[in-house]
Design a protein around this motif. Structure first.
Motif, PDB file in Angstrom:
ATOM      1  N   PRO A 158       0.804  -1.230   0.000  1.00 55.57           N
ATOM      2  CA  PRO A 158       0.000   0.000   0.000  1.00 55.57           C
ATOM      3  C   PRO A 158       0.836   1.278   0.000  1.00 55.57           C
ATOM      4  CG  PRO A 158      -1.005  -1.619   1.442  1.00 55.57           C
ATOM      5  CD  PRO A 158       0.320  -2.190   1.010  1.00 55.57           C
ATOM      6  N   ASP A 194       0.029   7.354  -9.393  1.00 58.79           N
ATOM      7  CA  ASP A 194      -1.335   7.774  -9.729  1.00 58.79           C
ATOM      8  C   ASP A 194      -2.176   6.599 -10.212  1.00 58.79           C
ATOM      9  OD1 ASP A 194      -0.804  10.642  -9.405  1.00 58.79           O
ATOM     10  OD2 ASP A 194       0.531  10.345 -11.118  1.00 58.79           O
ATOM     11  N   GLN A 195      -1.535   5.671 -10.902  1.00 59.00           N
ATOM     12  CA  GLN A 195      -2.263   4.511 -11.421  1.00 59.00           C
ATOM     13  C   GLN A 195      -1.459   3.242 -11.154  1.00 59.00           C
ATOM     14  OE1 GLN A 195      -3.599   4.899 -15.508  1.00 59.00           O
ATOM     15  NE2 GLN A 195      -4.639   6.838 -15.095  1.00 59.00           N
ATOM     16  N   VAL A 196      -2.178   2.136 -11.080  1.00 59.93           N
ATOM     17  CA  VAL A 196      -1.537   0.834 -10.854  1.00 59.93           C
ATOM     18  C   VAL A 196      -1.986  -0.104 -11.970  1.00 59.93           C
ATOM     19  CG1 VAL A 196      -1.187  -1.070  -9.250  1.00 59.93           C
ATOM     20  CG2 VAL A 196      -1.606   1.235  -8.355  1.00 59.93           C
ATOM     21  N   TRP A 197      -1.051  -0.524 -12.789  1.00 60.55           N
ATOM     22  CA  TRP A 197      -1.369  -1.402 -13.920  1.00 60.55           C
ATOM     23  C   TRP A 197      -0.858  -2.810 -13.607  1.00 60.55           C
ATOM     24  CZ3 TRP A 197       0.331   1.762 -18.908  1.00 60.55           C
ATOM     25  CH2 TRP A 197      -0.313   3.013 -18.902  1.00 60.55           C
ATOM     26  N   HIS A 198      -1.708  -3.778 -13.779  1.00 54.74           N
ATOM     27  CA  HIS A 198      -1.347  -5.157 -13.418  1.00 54.74           C
ATOM     28  C   HIS A 198      -1.214  -6.006 -14.676  1.00 54.74           C
ATOM     29  CE1 HIS A 198      -2.455  -9.188 -11.382  1.00 54.74           C
ATOM     30  NE2 HIS A 198      -1.193  -8.928 -11.168  1.00 54.74           N
ATOM     31  N   TYR A 224      -9.597   2.866  -4.470  1.00 57.05           N
ATOM     32  CA  TYR A 224      -9.127   1.756  -5.308  1.00 57.05           C
ATOM     33  C   TYR A 224     -10.299   0.897  -5.783  1.00 57.05           C
ATOM     34  CZ  TYR A 224      -4.315   2.650  -3.783  1.00 57.05           C
ATOM     35  OH  TYR A 224      -3.092   3.237  -3.547  1.00 57.05           O
ATOM     36  N   LEU A 272      -4.933  -2.174   2.037  1.00 57.05           N
ATOM     37  CA  LEU A 272      -5.185  -0.807   1.551  1.00 57.05           C
ATOM     38  C   LEU A 272      -6.320  -0.163   2.347  1.00 57.05           C
ATOM     39  CD1 LEU A 272      -4.802  -1.496  -2.255  1.00 57.05           C
ATOM     40  CD2 LEU A 272      -3.512   0.234  -0.995  1.00 57.05           C
ATOM     41  N   ARG A 276     -10.726   6.207  -9.949  1.00 56.70           N
ATOM     42  CA  ARG A 276     -10.108   5.323  -8.948  1.00 56.70           C
ATOM     43  C   ARG A 276      -8.886   4.607  -9.533  1.00 56.70           C
ATOM     44  NH1 ARG A 276     -13.637   2.445  -4.528  1.00 56.70           N
ATOM     45  NH2 ARG A 276     -15.207   4.026  -4.151  1.00 56.70           N
ATOM     46  N   LYS A 277      -7.951   4.265  -8.673  1.00 60.54           N
ATOM     47  CA  LYS A 277      -6.840   3.434  -9.116  1.00 60.54           C
ATOM     48  C   LYS A 277      -7.415   2.039  -9.342  1.00 60.54           C
ATOM     49  CE  LYS A 277      -3.386   5.967  -6.433  1.00 60.54           C
ATOM     50  NZ  LYS A 277      -2.213   5.875  -5.536  1.00 60.54           N
ATOM     51  N   ALA A 278      -7.402   1.604 -10.587  1.00 58.80           N
ATOM     52  CA  ALA A 278      -8.100   0.370 -10.961  1.00 58.80           C
ATOM     53  C   ALA A 278      -7.104  -0.729 -11.286  1.00 58.80           C
ATOM     54  CB  ALA A 278      -9.006   0.640 -12.153  1.00 58.80           C
ATOM     55  N   ILE A 279      -7.312  -1.873 -10.671  1.00 62.98           N
ATOM     56  CA  ILE A 279      -6.378  -2.987 -10.831  1.00 62.98           C
ATOM     57  C   ILE A 279      -7.147  -4.227 -11.257  1.00 62.98           C
ATOM     58  CG2 ILE A 279      -4.598  -4.392  -9.686  1.00 62.98           C
ATOM     59  CD1 ILE A 279      -4.480  -2.050  -7.593  1.00 62.98           C
ATOM     60  N   ASN A 290      -8.939   7.686 -16.805  1.00 66.38           N
ATOM     61  CA  ASN A 290      -8.459   6.478 -16.146  1.00 66.38           C
ATOM     62  C   ASN A 290      -8.000   5.467 -17.198  1.00 66.38           C
ATOM     63  OD1 ASN A 290      -7.817   4.794 -14.020  1.00 66.38           O
ATOM     64  ND2 ASN A 290      -9.835   4.993 -13.041  1.00 66.38           N
ATOM     65  N   THR A 291      -7.209   4.529 -16.739  1.00 71.01           N
ATOM     66  CA  THR A 291      -6.690   3.481 -17.622  1.00 71.01           C
ATOM     67  C   THR A 291      -6.847   2.136 -16.931  1.00 71.01           C
ATOM     68  OG1 THR A 291      -5.069   4.980 -18.576  1.00 71.01           O
ATOM     69  CG2 THR A 291      -4.637   2.620 -18.841  1.00 71.01           C
ATOM     70  N   LEU A 292      -7.302   1.162 -17.684  1.00 69.05           N
ATOM     71  CA  LEU A 292      -7.408  -0.195 -17.152  1.00 69.05           C
ATOM     72  C   LEU A 292      -6.564  -1.119 -18.014  1.00 69.05           C
ATOM     73  CD1 LEU A 292      -8.735  -2.061 -15.061  1.00 69.05           C
ATOM     74  CD2 LEU A 292     -10.573  -2.462 -16.717  1.00 69.05           C
ATOM     75  N   VAL A 293      -5.542  -1.671 -17.404  1.00 68.50           N
ATOM     76  CA  VAL A 293      -4.698  -2.652 -18.098  1.00 68.50           C
ATOM     77  C   VAL A 293      -5.228  -4.043 -17.780  1.00 68.50           C
ATOM     78  CG1 VAL A 293      -2.405  -3.704 -18.158  1.00 68.50           C
ATOM     79  CG2 VAL A 293      -2.645  -1.218 -18.217  1.00 68.50           C
TER      80      VAL A 293
END
Lengths: 126, 108, 137
Positions: free
Chosen positions: A114, A121-125, B4, B28, B103-106, C130-133
């Motif tokens: 965390p 700013d963003q989290v890409w998986h 999130y 989180l 939102r931070k999207a995962i 926003n971005t979605l991977v």
């Protein structure tokens, strides 16, 4: 905008030119000016292990002359100023000790993620 | 603190990582963030009545909002009126709402 | 940035072999009906999603000929999503990773798709709400 790249999927694309597509696109986007960090998670922590070789593949007598070198690719990310983290528990489960890893990789616990997420700013998986 | 959105497409029966994803979401939330865990595809399998899903049960009590996709439930014959307490069936539109919210999207 | 949201999706999977594309298509459909601006970066096998040479077939297991089966192909759904976005005041900008296209011989895409590079993904992401991977497995 800063984007954290979490790389989980591993050793999926040995015969694809982009080696590992998530690592490759991280390099490519960095070249385009992106601000990025990388977390190696799950099986992808093995990408940080020094001394890998996928050399020697040859099908029907046609050799793969430029095999993936994921340890080198990770090392180059560090050289480019990208913060690269590896999850400590994922390494331990797989028998990987810190001295196995290429230089510059920062070891973090799952519980510390965390704090790393908060820096981006963003989290890409991947 | 941040918001999130976790889009969980996998189930804990096929992948051990799913329980780690639940723990990450809980971590989180524990750090003061607002977190939604949206279950979709096989991610909804542990919501069936009688399913063994201790990780999901723990997650429900951590302050993470747990939603699941109505279509994925229907596709798998899981009744929406028998979901675990704390899990709510909803349309996929919620994911687009939260993406548009920034939102931070995962995707998991 | 305008008040209308812009969403970027990065996808890696081909048309039919897994559930991820179904979910992504559903997400894009919702965004298109809302009139959002949508960017898609098709990476790896996803460049085959809008491949123009896809062809319908009969389904003997269902006992249907090709017309009775009438199963939409991913290229048809993408074309329909582009029209839906436009009809609602938005736009679906589909970018195929050029190197991935070359490796796979997938040059023949439906109208409205264009060729690009990872820089397009980063530029789209930087300019988006926003971005979605959507990583593959």
């Amino acid at each position: 905008m800063k984007a954290l790249q979490i790389i989980t999927s591993a050793y999926r694309c040995t015969i694809e030119e982009q080696d590992d597509p998530a690592v490759w696109i991280t390099h490519a986007m960095k070249g385009a000016g992106a601000e990025l960090g990388v977390v190696l998670r799950g099986n992808a922590v093995n990408y940080g292990v020094e001394g890998q070789s996928a050399a020697g593949l040859s099908f029907g007598g046609l050799p793969q002359t430029q095999p993936p070198r994921l340890d080198r690719d990770i090392s180059k990310l560090v050289d480019k100023g990208i913060e690269v983290y590896a999850i400590q528990e994922d390494c331990a489960e797989r028998g990987i000790v810190p001295t196995d890893l290429v230089g510059g990789i920062q070891s973090i616990t799952r519980a510390e993620l965390p704090k790393v997420f908060a820096k981006y700013d963003q989290v890409w998986h991947w | 603190m941040a918001k999130y959105l976790f889009i969980q497409t996998r189930d804990p029966y096929e992948s051990r990582q799913v329980d780690q994803d639940y723990e990450l979401a809980a971590g989180l939330a524990g750090a003061g963030n607002e977190v939604t865990m949206f279950l979709v595809q096989n991610g909804v399998l542990p919501t069936r009545r009688g399913a063994q899903a201790p990780g999901l049960q723990q997650l429900i009590h951590t302050g993470v909002q747990v939603l699941c996709d109505e279509f994925s439930l229907r596709e798998r014959g899981i009744a929406t009126n028998a979901l675990p307490v704390g899990v709510q069936a909803t349309a996929l539109d919620v994911v687009v709402d939260q993406l548009a919210e920034g939102r931070k999207a995962i995707w998991l | 940035m305008s008040s209308k949201p812009t969403l970027t999706f990065s996808i890696m999977d081909g048309p039919f072999e897994q559930a991820r594309i179904t979910t992504v298509m559903r997400l894009i459909d919702i965004a298109a009906r809302r009139g959002y601006n949508i960017n898609v970066f098709a990476y790896e096998g996803a460049v085959y999603l809008p491949f123009a040479k896809q062809a319908k077939h009969a389904n003997a297991v269902h006992g249907h000929d090709v017309d009775q089966e009438d199963h939409p192909l991913s290229k048809d759904w993408i074309a329909a999503l582009m029209k839906t976005a436009q009809a609602n005041g938005g736009k679906l900008d589909w970018v195929n990773c050029g190197l991935c296209v070359d490796e796979r011989g997938a040059q023949d895409s439906i109208e409205g798709c264009r060729r690009g590079s990872p820089a397009d993904l980063w530029n789209s992401a930087s300019a988006s709400t926003n971005t979605l991977v959507v990583g593959t497995r």
